[in-house]
Write a protein that holds these residues in place. Structure first.
Motif, mmCIF file in Angstrom:
data_model
loop_
_atom_site.group_PDB
_atom_site.id
_atom_site.type_symbol
_atom_site.label_atom_id
_atom_site.label_comp_id
_atom_site.label_asym_id
_atom_site.label_seq_id
_atom_site.Cartn_x
_atom_site.Cartn_y
_atom_site.Cartn_z
ATOM 1 N N SER A 61 -15.206 0.430 1.147
ATOM 2 C CA SER A 61 -15.448 1.391 2.481
ATOM 3 C C SER A 61 -14.346 2.276 2.722
ATOM 4 N N LEU A 62 -14.596 3.002 3.791
ATOM 5 C CA LEU A 62 -13.478 4.019 4.343
ATOM 6 C C LEU A 62 -12.258 2.966 4.680
ATOM 7 N N LYS A 63 -12.853 2.334 5.527
ATOM 8 C CA LYS A 63 -11.724 1.206 6.273
ATOM 9 C C LYS A 63 -10.957 0.601 5.021
ATOM 10 N N GLU A 64 -11.453 -0.089 4.108
ATOM 11 C CA GLU A 64 -10.834 -0.821 3.131
ATOM 12 C C GLU A 64 -9.672 0.124 2.467
ATOM 13 N N SER A 65 -10.310 1.406 2.173
ATOM 14 C CA SER A 65 -9.409 2.614 1.493
ATOM 15 C C SER A 65 -8.110 2.904 2.339
ATOM 16 N N TRP A 66 -8.469 2.853 3.930
ATOM 17 C CA TRP A 66 -7.290 3.235 4.696
ATOM 18 C C TRP A 66 -6.325 2.197 4.573
ATOM 19 N N TYR A 67 -6.736 0.803 4.618
ATOM 20 C CA TYR A 67 -5.598 -0.252 4.558
ATOM 21 C C TYR A 67 -5.023 -0.220 3.116
ATOM 22 N N THR A 68 -5.834 -0.133 2.370
ATOM 23 C CA THR A 68 -4.826 -0.174 0.666
ATOM 24 C C THR A 68 -3.946 1.001 0.764
ATOM 25 N N THR A 69 -4.210 2.161 1.160
ATOM 26 C CA THR A 69 -3.421 3.369 1.034
ATOM 27 C C THR A 69 -2.332 3.243 1.792
ATOM 28 N N TYR A 70 -2.679 2.976 3.184
ATOM 29 C CA TYR A 70 -1.512 2.632 4.227
ATOM 30 C C TYR A 70 -0.558 1.723 3.807
ATOM 31 N N ALA A 71 -0.856 0.392 3.354
ATOM 32 C CA ALA A 71 -0.101 -0.625 2.586
ATOM 33 C C ALA A 71 0.667 -0.070 1.883
ATOM 34 N N ALA A 72 0.158 0.704 0.604
ATOM 35 C CA ALA A 72 0.944 0.954 -0.599
ATOM 36 C C ALA A 72 1.851 2.085 -0.206
ATOM 37 N N ALA A 73 1.688 2.900 0.866
ATOM 38 C CA ALA A 73 2.402 4.003 1.142
ATOM 39 C C ALA A 73 3.862 3.448 1.902
ATOM 40 N N LEU A 74 3.523 2.347 2.769
ATOM 41 C CA LEU A 74 4.660 1.842 3.397
ATOM 42 C C LEU A 74 5.539 1.019 2.310
ATOM 43 N N ARG A 75 4.879 0.654 1.438
ATOM 44 C CA ARG A 75 5.588 -0.039 0.421
ATOM 45 C C ARG A 75 6.390 0.941 -0.632
ATOM 46 N N ASP A 76 5.969 1.968 -0.791
ATOM 47 C CA ASP A 76 6.544 3.057 -1.363
ATOM 48 C C ASP A 76 7.872 3.499 -0.542
ATOM 49 N N LEU A 77 7.798 3.365 0.822
ATOM 50 C CA LEU A 77 9.003 3.786 1.809
ATOM 51 C C LEU A 77 9.823 2.622 1.707
ATOM 52 N N GLU A 78 9.305 1.292 1.364
ATOM 53 C CA GLU A 78 10.434 0.228 1.285
ATOM 54 C C GLU A 78 10.268 -0.095 2.539
ATOM 55 N N GLU A 79 9.346 0.157 3.502
ATOM 56 C CA GLU A 79 9.238 -0.482 5.082
ATOM 57 C C GLU A 79 8.503 -1.718 4.739
#
Length: 395
Positions: A61-79
């Motif tokens: 779902s769109l909500k699932e996609s938001w969480y996966t992308t958001y968590a991955a982006a924060l992971r890339d930023l090492e936050e």
């Protein structure tokens, strides 16, 4: 935004889908910071939680996609703290697509590992059950090793090595080097067992008083102990060299600078003078084939079974302790001798075949194996994984 201002999150609005697509593209393009800004602009509570379909297959779902992308982006930023929280929140959704769960578990496991949280092992293990890729297994092995569970780490590394492909070598260099370190350690233990009757006898003789007779006993038996299981130890060392050669070759092919850890192991294994770029692709494939032979299908797990750092070998079970420091007191031959522990007492040690022992007077770090001496019917200690920490003083 202007066209859908009255119904941004409605059924017919392209706004959330377009924003998510742009955020994913930004992250893949190396702009994780821009992806985070885009995603935070969206109201996640307004996103549709209904799974989509494509060619009769369910999609996140769109909500699932938001969480996966958001968590991955924060992971890339090492936050790591924010990545952990985002992944946890995503995993609480009522409905989770398999891909969503896998990606969120990975973000959560990596964040917990980087934060030093012991829960990382459980999360990474659950992720590996969904996707046992080499890079995922390498991360799990590192977490286990850092927790002092090296036997379990080696079991995971064997799974990683068994499925290794040339294309994945560049993604798991740290995992390959960790495997090389474990193989060196196994070679020192003599095919997964203790040093052997001679090795333990030498250790006991030194512990009983360090007299000349005790040293002679160790000299006569210690060499035999270090040779016990030499075939297995030599095979382990050869595979360790293969692993280090492969890592050095992959970096040379990619045009990357030499890695300090790989170069240190190359010196330790006597292959530092080799030109990694001289290795052909065919030779690299041959290395991979030999390394894959360490996988679970190759035979029984020589690293032993069970938890808590225990191994089973021909000399009986032995337990590993923490690393200690000491000084090489005396060499018996080129590959063995005695170490005076900083905490008191002496230990016999034997180096892997082909690796010279540090000279007398060298400060070293080492691990202690507590094995069982069948002759004396009691536990006995031996130093393994001996590494110099400074050069001996002149004179």
């Amino acid at each position: 935004h202007e066209l859908n201002a009255d119904d941004l999150y409605g059924t017919y609005s392209a706004f959330p889908l377009s924003a998510l697509a742009l955020a994913r593209r930004a992250r893949k393009g190396g702009r994780a910071d821009y992806a985070v800004v885009l995603l935070e602009y969206l109201d996640v509570d307004e996103l549709d939680a209904t799974p989509g379909t494509f060619r009769d297959r369910e999609q996140p779902s769109l909500k699932e996609s938001w969480y996966t992308t958001y968590a991955a982006a924060l992971r890339d930023l090492e936050e790591w703290g924010r990545a952990r929280d985002a992944a946890r929140d995503g995993l609480t959704l009522a409905h989770l697509h398999r891909d969503t769960k896998r990606e969120l578990l990975w973000s959560l496991g990596v964040a917990l590992h980087e934060l030093g949280d012991s829960e990382a092992i459980e999360v990474l293990d659950e992720h590996a059950k969904l996707r046992a890729e080499p890079w995922a297994l390498a991360r799990l092995a590192h977490a286990l090793d850092e927790a002092g569970r090296r036997d379990e780490a080696w079991s995971v590394l064997r799974r990683m090595l068994g499925g290794l492909r040339r294309a994945s070598v560049v993604t798991v260099p740290s995992g390959l080097l960790l495997a090389a370190e474990v193989l060196i350690e196994l070679s020192e233990a003599g095919d997964g067992g203790v040093a052997g009757d001679g090795g333990t006898a030498g250790s006991d003789a030194a512990a009983d008083g360090g007299t000349a007779g005790g040293v002679d006993d160790a000299a006569d038996g210690g060499t035999a102990g270090s040779d016990d299981g030499a075939d297995g130890g030599t095979a382990y060392l050869e595979r360790a060299r293969d692993l280090v050669r492969l890592v050095r070759w992959s970096r040379a092919v990619e045009g990357w600078k030499p890695q300090a850890r790989a170069e240190g192991l190359a010196r330790r294994l006597g292959i530092a003078a080799e030109d990694p770029s001289a290795l052909t692709r065919r030779e690299a494939e041959d290395l991979l084939a030999r390394i894959r032979g360490l996988g679970p299908a190759a035979g029984r797990d020589r690293a032993g079974s069970g938890r808590g750092g225990q191994r089973t070998g021909r000399g009986g079970a032995h337990r590993r302790g923490r690393r200690e420091n000491g000084t090489v007191r005396k060499l018996l031959n080129e590959g063995s001798g005695f170490i005076t522990r900083d905490r008191g007492g002496e230990l016999y040690f034997g180096m892997p075949r082909g690796v010279p022992a540090p000279p007398a007077g060298t400060r070293v770090s080492f691990e202690v194996i507590t094995g069982f001496d069948k002759k004396k019917n009691r536990p006995s200690d031996k130093a393994v994984a001996v590494r110099p920490i400074e050069r001996p003083e002149a004179g």
